[in-house]
Design a protein around this motif. Structure first.
Motif, short mmCIF file in Angstrom:
data_model
loop_
_atom_site.label_atom_id
_atom_site.label_comp_id
_atom_site.label_asym_id
_atom_site.label_seq_id
_atom_site.Cartn_x
_atom_site.Cartn_y
_atom_site.Cartn_z
N GLY A 1 50.31 48.89 40.61
CA GLY A 1 49.13 48.05 40.41
C GLY A 1 49.46 46.66 39.92
N ASN A 2 50.41 46.56 38.96
CA ASN A 2 50.86 45.27 38.43
C ASN A 2 49.71 44.40 37.92
N LEU A 3 48.79 45.01 37.14
CA LEU A 3 47.73 44.23 36.51
C LEU A 3 48.31 43.41 35.36
N PHE A 4 47.67 42.30 35.06
CA PHE A 4 48.11 41.46 33.95
C PHE A 4 47.62 42.10 32.64
N PRO A 5 48.51 42.53 31.77
CA PRO A 5 48.08 43.28 30.58
C PRO A 5 47.30 42.43 29.58
N HIS A 6 47.50 41.11 29.59
CA HIS A 6 46.83 40.24 28.61
C HIS A 6 45.45 39.80 29.07
N LEU A 7 45.07 40.17 30.30
CA LEU A 7 43.75 39.80 30.84
C LEU A 7 42.83 41.02 30.86
N THR A 8 41.54 40.79 30.79
CA THR A 8 40.58 41.87 30.94
C THR A 8 40.52 42.32 32.40
N VAL A 9 39.85 43.42 32.63
CA VAL A 9 39.68 43.90 34.01
C VAL A 9 38.98 42.84 34.86
N GLY A 10 37.92 42.25 34.31
CA GLY A 10 37.20 41.22 35.06
C GLY A 10 38.07 40.03 35.37
N GLN A 11 38.89 39.62 34.40
CA GLN A 11 39.79 38.48 34.62
C GLN A 11 40.86 38.82 35.65
N ASN A 12 41.34 40.07 35.65
CA ASN A 12 42.31 40.50 36.65
C ASN A 12 41.70 40.44 38.05
N VAL A 13 40.48 40.93 38.18
CA VAL A 13 39.82 40.96 39.49
C VAL A 13 39.59 39.55 40.01
N SER A 14 39.18 38.65 39.14
CA SER A 14 38.85 37.29 39.59
C SER A 14 40.05 36.36 39.65
N TYR A 15 41.21 36.85 39.22
CA TYR A 15 42.41 36.02 39.25
C TYR A 15 42.71 35.59 40.69
N LEU B 1 34.01 51.90 40.46
CA LEU B 1 34.05 51.70 39.02
C LEU B 1 32.76 51.03 38.55
N THR B 2 32.38 51.27 37.30
CA THR B 2 31.16 50.67 36.77
C THR B 2 31.46 49.27 36.24
N PRO B 3 30.51 48.33 36.39
CA PRO B 3 30.74 46.94 35.96
C PRO B 3 31.06 46.80 34.48
N ASP B 4 30.64 47.76 33.65
CA ASP B 4 30.90 47.63 32.21
C ASP B 4 32.40 47.71 31.88
N LEU B 5 33.22 48.16 32.83
CA LEU B 5 34.67 48.20 32.60
C LEU B 5 35.29 46.81 32.65
N ALA B 6 34.54 45.81 33.08
CA ALA B 6 35.09 44.46 33.24
C ALA B 6 35.64 43.89 31.93
N ALA B 7 35.09 44.32 30.79
CA ALA B 7 35.53 43.78 29.50
C ALA B 7 36.75 44.50 28.93
N ARG B 8 37.18 45.57 29.53
CA ARG B 8 38.32 46.34 29.00
C ARG B 8 39.64 45.72 29.43
N ARG B 9 40.70 46.14 28.71
CA ARG B 9 42.06 45.77 29.08
C ARG B 9 42.64 46.87 29.98
N PRO B 10 43.63 46.55 30.80
CA PRO B 10 44.22 47.56 31.69
C PRO B 10 44.72 48.80 30.97
#
Length: 344
Positions: A88-102, A124-133
């Motif tokens: 997946g290689n998500l950015f750990p310092h960004l939220t889910v929403g920030q990862n998606v919009s990167y 996935l539910t939109p409320d997960l956007a504020a979480r970290r990976p």
């Protein structure tokens, strides 16, 4: 939508040839699985398509645009390709929403455009956007990685073994969600995997790779039912091989005289059957018989190892999980469907 065409592609890694003149076409809006063991060149090909690695020869064309060719190389960020890696290689310092919009334009990132839509698209539910990976499960992380890949509306999505790190149950549900999301976006997809069941169930086309070459390309049913060589037959699912003597449209084996899929050369041949073609039946005069050596139970079905009385060859049959015979018992056998014969 975009058709992917690979023509004569060769590539090397640290001076060692890895890919040898590959040709492949992935029709617009379809999914092709590149299937093969570790080290066969699958990921190298994906990296050439994405622009992460140069090709030594050949061309890669997306739609009407040549992105790899003699004197031609388009930078990865200009190819319009979405890439989902194994972890997946998500950015750990960004939220889910920030990862998606990167990677989206700055104004779109500030407005949060597409984030909720994409999260819902991948289940996935939109409320997960504020979480970290690190607050997500492995399957959720892979879905976020796909949402990020789809955010810029790519014409081609590359999946590099994206489900291999997940457990069996999570792998199935995540694969289904990813498949639904990709179908909804109507993009062209290339999946790299070493999982035969994944390739057969996920893709419209399967390309079996062996030592940097494609040994067979076809629909899932074609490559499974009519493999072109022993390697493709043995790699794609369980295979039973018998010796036999062919005579045009049939072959004589220890399991009786069997029809073959296509005319076979006269003489000694290797005969391919799938375990589900070998059926257990009540013994009767003239019926091939075998002793049950062992069973491997999976619940819904089981694999039964059988030693043929005719020549002591051990073959495998797949049976219903409720019909597993005890070890040491003698059973009759029959074969359904056609065999596949290869020159011995």
């Amino acid at each position: 939508m975009t058709t992917l065409r690979i023509e004569g592609v060769a590539a090397s890694y640290d001076g060692r040839p890895v890919l040898h003149g590959l040709d492949l076409q992935v029709p617009s809006g379809s999914t092709t699985a590149i299937l093969g063991p570790s080290g066969c060149g699958k990921t190298t090909l994906l990296r050439v398509i994405a622009g992460f690695q140069p090709a030594d020869e050949g061309t890669v064309t997306l739609g009407d645009t040549v992105v790899v060719g003699p004197g031609r190389w388009v930078a990865p960020e200009r190819r319009g390709i979405g890439y989902v890696a194994q972890e997946g290689n998500l950015f750990p310092h960004l939220t889910v929403g920030q990862n998606v919009s990167y990677g989206l334009p700055r104004a779109a990132r500030r407005a949060g455009e597409r984030v909720s839509e994409l999260l819902e698209l991948v289940g996935l539910t939109p409320d997960l956007a504020a979480r970290r990976p690190d607050q997500l499960s492995g399957g959720q992380q892979q879905r976020v990685a796909l949402a990020r890949a789809l955010a810029r509306k790519p014409t081609l999505v590359l999946l590099d073994e994206p489900f291999s790190s997940l457990d069996a149950g999570l792998r199935a549900t995540t694969r289904e969600a990813v498949s639904d999301a990709l179908a909804h976006e109507d993009v062209t997809v290339v999946l790299v995997t070493h999982d035969q069941a994944e390739a057969l169930s996920f893709a419209d086309q399967v390309a079996i790779m062996h030592e940097g070459r494609f040994s067979q390309v076809g629909t899932p049913s074609q490559v499974y039912a009519t493999p072109t060589d022993r390697h493709a037959a043995a790699f794609l699912g369980d295979a039973v091989f018998l010796r036999g003597r062919a005579d045009g449209t049939s072959v004589v084996t220890a399991l009786g005289t069997l029809p073959v899929h296509q005319p076979a050369p006269a003489g000694t041949v290797d005969v391919l059957l799938r375990p589900e073609q070998i059926q257990l039946r009540t013994m009767s005069p003239g019926t091939p018989c075998a002793e049950v050596v062992s069973t491997t139970y999976f619940g819904h079905d089981a694999l039964v190892a059988l030693r043929l009385q005719a020549d002591r060859t051990v073959v495998t049959a797949r049976v219903n999980g409720h019909e597993v015979p005890p070890a040491g018992s003698i059973v009759g056998l029959s074969v359904v469907g056609q065999a596949r014969a290869f020159a011995g």
